[in-house]
Design an enzyme around this catalytic site. Structure first.
Site, PDB file in Angstrom:
ATOM      1  N   GLY A 137       0.847  -1.186   0.000  1.00  0.00           N
ATOM      2  CA  GLY A 137       0.000   0.000   0.000  1.00  0.00           C
ATOM      3  C   GLY A 137       0.880   1.233   0.000  1.00  0.00           C
ATOM      4  N   GLN A 138       0.866   1.974   1.075  1.00  0.00           N
ATOM      5  CA  GLN A 138       1.599   3.243   1.169  1.00  0.00           C
ATOM      6  C   GLN A 138       1.126   4.191   0.068  1.00  0.00           C
ATOM      7  OE1 GLN A 138       5.699   1.396   1.402  1.00  0.00           O
ATOM      8  NE2 GLN A 138       5.764   2.555   3.291  1.00  0.00           N
ATOM      9  N   HIS A 139      -0.181   4.324  -0.001  1.00  0.00           N
ATOM     10  CA  HIS A 139      -0.767   5.240  -0.975  1.00  0.00           C
ATOM     11  C   HIS A 139      -2.185   5.610  -0.568  1.00  0.00           C
ATOM     12  CE1 HIS A 139      -2.698   1.578  -2.343  1.00  0.00           C
ATOM     13  NE2 HIS A 139      -1.578   1.075  -2.801  1.00  0.00           N
ATOM     14  N   ALA A 140      -2.682   6.659  -1.195  1.00  0.00           N
ATOM     15  CA  ALA A 140      -4.097   7.024  -1.106  1.00  0.00           C
ATOM     16  C   ALA A 140      -4.643   7.056  -2.528  1.00  0.00           C
ATOM     17  CB  ALA A 140      -4.255   8.395  -0.440  1.00  0.00           C
ATOM     18  N   LYS A 182      -3.205   4.376   3.338  1.00  0.00           N
ATOM     19  CA  LYS A 182      -3.258   3.031   3.940  1.00  0.00           C
ATOM     20  C   LYS A 182      -1.944   2.283   3.736  1.00  0.00           C
ATOM     21  CE  LYS A 182      -6.026   2.317  -0.129  1.00  0.00           C
ATOM     22  NZ  LYS A 182      -5.772   3.717  -0.487  1.00  0.00           N
TER      23      LYS A 182
END
Ligand code: TYD
Length: 133
Positions: A50-53, A98
């Site tokens: 993840g590590q993104h929106a 997230k």
């Protein structure tokens, strides 16, 4: 305004002597029309995914096997959820940052999405994300 970071969903679990059957219907149990399904497995406790929106996508995450953790933040508030039950879904609204981590070796993380894939709607830089919030 306090932004909703997530919502827990509970799906119907039809269990009998033959085993379990869990149902999640789009626009009924899932708060959107499902456009895409993907699943993540073969990750372990050393990786962070993840590590993104996402500007436009809503998601529901279900650990259909094993377990994982999800960190959710809007840049101000932050919460962590453990997913380990096949009959439980984690709804994530648009524009929530997230990170998924701590995958058990047997983790199969099913993801239902409200959109088709579009890399252009991903925000992968946390500084950029917080500046937009
Ligand atoms: P990535 O966004 O890095 O996965 P995660 O959010 O779990 O860390 O996606 C990994 C690769 O898969 C990347 O090359 C993009 C591709 N991908 C698609 O082609 N379609 C999809 O629906 C998704 C979620 C990813």
């Amino acid at each position: 305004m306090v932004r909703e970071l997530y919502r827990k969903l509970n799906f119907s679990d039809f269990g009998d002597e033959r085993g379990k059957l869990v149902v999640a219907e789009g626009e009924l149990d899932i708060p959107f029309a499902i456009q895409r399904v993907f699943y993540i497995y073969g990750s372990d406790d050393s990786v962070i995914r993840g590590q993104h929106a996402n500007r436009n996508s809503e998601f529901v995450l279900i650990n259909v096997a094993g377990s994982s953790k999800v960190m959710l933040t809007d840049g101000k508030n932050k919460e962590t959820v453990t997913l380990s039950r096949p009959m439980e879904g984690l709804y994530i609204p648009k524009m929530i940052w997230k990170e998924m981590y701590d995958f058990s070796p047997d983790s199969v993380l099913l993801v239902l999405a409200s959109t088709h894939y579009d890399e252009g709607e991903y925000i992968r830089d946390y500084e950029q994300y917080t500046s937009m919030m």
